[in-house]
Design an enzyme around this catalytic site. Sequence first.
Site, PDB file in Angstrom:
ATOM      1  N   GLN A  77       0.840  -1.193   0.000  1.00 13.45           N
ATOM      2  CA  GLN A  77       0.000   0.000   0.000  1.00 13.45           C
ATOM      3  C   GLN A  77       0.880   1.250   0.000  1.00 13.45           C
ATOM      4  OE1 GLN A  77      -3.156   0.025   2.889  1.00 13.45           O
ATOM      5  NE2 GLN A  77      -3.811   2.064   2.299  1.00 13.45           N
ATOM      6  N   PHE A  78       1.159   1.773  -1.199  1.00 10.79           N
ATOM      7  CA  PHE A  78       2.019   2.943  -1.321  1.00 10.79           C
ATOM      8  C   PHE A  78       1.413   4.181  -0.678  1.00 10.79           C
ATOM      9  CE2 PHE A  78      -0.717   3.538  -4.961  1.00 10.79           C
ATOM     10  CZ  PHE A  78      -0.835   4.919  -5.097  1.00 10.79           C
ATOM     11  N   THR A  79       0.098   4.212  -0.506  1.00 13.89           N
ATOM     12  CA  THR A  79      -0.551   5.393   0.068  1.00 13.89           C
ATOM     13  C   THR A  79      -0.208   5.590   1.544  1.00 13.89           C
ATOM     14  OG1 THR A  79      -2.595   4.177   0.539  1.00 13.89           O
ATOM     15  CG2 THR A  79      -2.461   5.330  -1.585  1.00 13.89           C
TER      16      THR A  79
END
Length: 150
Positions: free
Chosen positions: A78-80
């Site tokens: 999850q890059f966010t």
Amino acid sequence: MRVVIQRVTEASVKVDDAITGSIGRGLLVFVGIEEVDIHQDIEWLSGKIVNLRIFEDEQGVMNKSVLDINGNVLIVSQFTLHASTKKGNRPSYLRAAKPDFAIPMYEQFITQIERDLNKKVQTGIFGADMKVALHNDGPVTICIDSQNKE
């Protein structure tokens, strides 16, 4: 590396309506990777995750780890997690590592968790549009950042 750990009674992840990973009781781990992360971050986080005492013992006290309960782990990239919301209302993701760096780190993270847990883990698919379902148990949610070891 930044992780959000959720204690779950069950969790699953789908890509294109196909389940890529599913667990019963255990931990759902969202992981975000940035360019400054190194292998020691992976080792440190993995040790923290598998030994984190957030499952209840016989007296109802959070005193057992996922190892102690023979639980499972589902890992979802999850890059966010590295979103910056300092300016304006549109998050910036500049701190999130690019795939050429992040994918090998993500794969090493999975391998390290499997080694420390002594079993296979379930995963999503890096970079895919994923649908995650979970039943948060407690709820218990823990955030850990290897760049900010408190």
